[in-house]
Design an enzyme around this catalytic site. Structure first.
Site, PDB file in Angstrom:
ATOM      1  N   SER A   8      49.368 -32.532 -59.135  1.00 19.86           N
ATOM      2  CA  SER A   8      48.275 -32.500 -59.597  1.00 19.86           C
ATOM      3  C   SER A   8      48.032 -33.077 -60.994  1.00 19.86           C
ATOM      4  O   SER A   8      48.394 -32.657 -61.958  1.00 19.86           O
ATOM      5  CB  SER A   8      47.661 -30.906 -59.706  1.00 19.86           C
ATOM      6  OG  SER A   8      46.406 -30.786 -60.134  1.00 19.86           O
ATOM      7  N   HIS A  32      47.214 -35.628 -56.064  1.00 20.58           N
ATOM      8  CA  HIS A  32      45.835 -34.862 -55.894  1.00 20.58           C
ATOM      9  C   HIS A  32      45.272 -34.929 -57.404  1.00 20.58           C
ATOM     10  O   HIS A  32      45.678 -34.712 -58.493  1.00 20.58           O
ATOM     11  CB  HIS A  32      46.370 -33.308 -55.772  1.00 20.58           C
ATOM     12  CG  HIS A  32      45.066 -32.340 -55.855  1.00 20.58           C
ATOM     13  ND1 HIS A  32      44.534 -32.232 -54.642  1.00 20.58           N
ATOM     14  CD2 HIS A  32      44.621 -31.648 -56.721  1.00 20.58           C
ATOM     15  CE1 HIS A  32      43.574 -31.161 -54.911  1.00 20.58           C
ATOM     16  NE2 HIS A  32      43.621 -30.976 -56.168  1.00 20.58           N
ATOM     17  N   ASP A  34      41.776 -33.931 -59.373  1.00 20.35           N
ATOM     18  CA  ASP A  34      40.540 -33.218 -59.574  1.00 20.35           C
ATOM     19  C   ASP A  34      39.339 -33.817 -60.231  1.00 20.35           C
ATOM     20  O   ASP A  34      39.613 -34.266 -61.345  1.00 20.35           O
ATOM     21  CB  ASP A  34      40.936 -31.968 -60.327  1.00 20.35           C
ATOM     22  CG  ASP A  34      41.592 -31.135 -59.513  1.00 20.35           C
ATOM     23  OD1 ASP A  34      41.524 -30.746 -58.300  1.00 20.35           O
ATOM     24  OD2 ASP A  34      42.989 -30.684 -59.935  1.00 20.35           O
ATOM     25  N   MET A  36      35.855 -33.074 -61.657  1.00 22.83           N
ATOM     26  CA  MET A  36      34.986 -31.832 -61.958  1.00 22.83           C
ATOM     27  C   MET A  36      33.601 -32.254 -62.338  1.00 22.83           C
ATOM     28  O   MET A  36      33.672 -33.380 -63.207  1.00 22.83           O
ATOM     29  CB  MET A  36      35.667 -30.828 -62.859  1.00 22.83           C
ATOM     30  CG  MET A  36      36.920 -30.317 -62.135  1.00 22.83           C
ATOM     31  SD  MET A  36      37.887 -29.280 -63.421  1.00 22.83           S
ATOM     32  CE  MET A  36      39.511 -29.118 -62.564  1.00 22.83           C
ATOM     33  N   HIS A  65      39.831 -34.606 -55.099  1.00 24.43           N
ATOM     34  CA  HIS A  65      39.193 -33.314 -54.841  1.00 24.43           C
ATOM     35  C   HIS A  65      37.946 -32.933 -55.604  1.00 24.43           C
ATOM     36  O   HIS A  65      37.906 -33.048 -56.786  1.00 24.43           O
ATOM     37  CB  HIS A  65      40.238 -32.187 -55.129  1.00 24.43           C
ATOM     38  CG  HIS A  65      40.108 -30.950 -55.312  1.00 24.43           C
ATOM     39  ND1 HIS A  65      40.461 -29.857 -55.730  1.00 24.43           N
ATOM     40  CD2 HIS A  65      38.679 -30.168 -54.777  1.00 24.43           C
ATOM     41  CE1 HIS A  65      40.163 -28.678 -55.641  1.00 24.43           C
ATOM     42  NE2 HIS A  65      39.017 -28.913 -54.968  1.00 24.43           N
ATOM     43  N   MET A  67      35.254 -31.148 -57.060  1.00 28.59           N
ATOM     44  CA  MET A  67      34.822 -29.862 -57.655  1.00 28.59           C
ATOM     45  C   MET A  67      33.527 -30.157 -58.130  1.00 28.59           C
ATOM     46  O   MET A  67      33.267 -29.862 -59.430  1.00 28.59           O
ATOM     47  CB  MET A  67      35.755 -29.062 -58.654  1.00 28.59           C
ATOM     48  CG  MET A  67      37.160 -28.783 -57.933  1.00 28.59           C
ATOM     49  SD  MET A  67      38.126 -27.730 -59.238  1.00 28.59           S
ATOM     50  CE  MET A  67      39.721 -28.054 -58.687  1.00 28.59           C
ATOM     51  N   MET A 137      42.636 -23.122 -51.658  1.00 31.69           N
ATOM     52  CA  MET A 137      42.672 -22.828 -52.961  1.00 31.69           C
ATOM     53  C   MET A 137      43.439 -21.610 -53.185  1.00 31.69           C
ATOM     54  O   MET A 137      42.991 -20.248 -52.506  1.00 31.69           O
ATOM     55  CB  MET A 137      41.381 -22.660 -53.636  1.00 31.69           C
ATOM     56  CG  MET A 137      40.728 -24.093 -53.809  1.00 31.69           C
ATOM     57  SD  MET A 137      41.458 -25.289 -54.904  1.00 31.69           S
ATOM     58  CE  MET A 137      41.389 -24.555 -56.470  1.00 31.69           C
ATOM     59  N   GLY A 142      39.078 -24.748 -60.859  1.00 30.62           N
ATOM     60  CA  GLY A 142      38.909 -25.368 -62.399  1.00 30.62           C
ATOM     61  C   GLY A 142      39.645 -25.280 -63.543  1.00 30.62           C
ATOM     62  O   GLY A 142      39.491 -26.020 -64.146  1.00 30.62           O
ATOM     63  N   ASP A 175      46.711 -25.447 -53.155  1.00 25.53           N
ATOM     64  CA  ASP A 175      46.445 -25.755 -54.423  1.00 25.53           C
ATOM     65  C   ASP A 175      46.167 -24.504 -55.604  1.00 25.53           C
ATOM     66  O   ASP A 175      45.554 -23.814 -55.154  1.00 25.53           O
ATOM     67  CB  ASP A 175      44.893 -26.615 -54.404  1.00 25.53           C
ATOM     68  CG  ASP A 175      44.767 -27.136 -56.032  1.00 25.53           C
ATOM     69  OD1 ASP A 175      45.545 -27.162 -56.588  1.00 25.53           O
ATOM     70  OD2 ASP A 175      43.548 -27.691 -56.162  1.00 25.53           O
ATOM     71  N   GLY A 176      47.204 -24.595 -56.051  1.00 28.82           N
ATOM     72  CA  GLY A 176      47.286 -23.489 -57.301  1.00 28.82           C
ATOM     73  C   GLY A 176      48.398 -22.474 -57.105  1.00 28.82           C
ATOM     74  O   GLY A 176      48.807 -21.839 -55.953  1.00 28.82           O
TER      75      GLY A 176
END
Length: 223
Positions: A8, A32, A34, A36, A65, A67, A137, A142, A175-176
């Site tokens: 990530s 990956h 993110d 946002m 991804h 968000m 998730m 976030g 993810d996470g």
């Protein structure tokens, strides 16, 4: 089953991006990324321009991804860049899911679905058959470094069972909170790809090559 690892990139050392990508290009399965908007989640992270520049220095698949409250504002740009996967949050798709899916598929790219911890798998059942990637998730979206939400394991099992029973083609990613304390439970639940961030990869060592070795060692020790 061979587990894939996807770093990530929001968790990487942003002062040494090119050096870390050069190493990871030889090791990871995909990236990956993110993106946002500060609205769907109260954070800003990587950008469309980051994806565009990353594409110039890697041949690894890119999973973007989104968000974002309005994913339709980003999909065309990611198609133009050639993002390999465009992963959309189920919570943002009501009223436009099939239009966006068609747009991604017509560009010969992969469609991904992302589910928040509280979102039921049944919410996306109507278009799971066309998904290439299903990301579950296991933390609130976030921010990195949150505690793993164990209730998500049931959803992963449901996704694995549905994939087997219906013959669906999606890959199950998480993810996470993917690290040595959760690897075994995630694998047993049916996860096929681990999205690794701070605790699973980047904080293990300042040298990213050493950190990757440590990550694989930790995974093998528990799995």
């Amino acid at each position: 089953m061979t587990i894939e690892f996807a770093p990530s990139l929001m968790c990487m050392d942003l002062l040494n991006v090119k050096q870390q990508i050069t190493v990871l290009n030889t090791r990871c399965d995909y990236y990956h990324i993110d993106i946002m908007d500060g609205h769907f989640v109260k954070n800003l992270c990587l950008s469309i321009d980051f994806v565009r520049n990353l594409k110039k220095i890697t041949k690894r698949p890119l999973d973007c991804h989104l968000m974002t409250t309005n994913p339709e504002n980003y999909v065309d740009q990611l198609i133009d860049i050639g993002a390999d996967y465009i992963s959309l949050h189920a919570e943002t798709l009501n009223g436009q899911a099939f239009r966006l899916i068609d747009k991604i598929k017509q560009a010969n790219l992969n469609f991904g679905i992302v589910l928040n911890p509280e979102t039921n798998l049944s919410t996306v059942k109507i278009y799971l058959h066309v998904a290439n990637l299903l990301t579950i998730m296991t933390v609130d979206p976030g921010f990195a470094g949150q505690s793993f939400i164990t209730e998500s394991l049931d959803k992963i099992r449901q996704a694995a069972d549905m994939k087997s029973e219906c013959g669906y083609g999606y890959k199950i990613a998480v993810d996470g909170g993917c690290n040595k304390t959760t690897y075994k439970r995630l694998k047993q639940a049916g996860v096929e790809c681990l999205i690794v961030g701070s605790s699973g990869l980047f904080r293990l060592d300042e040298n990213i090559n050493t950190a990757y070795d440590m990550m694989l060692k930790e995974y093998k020790e528990v799995c």
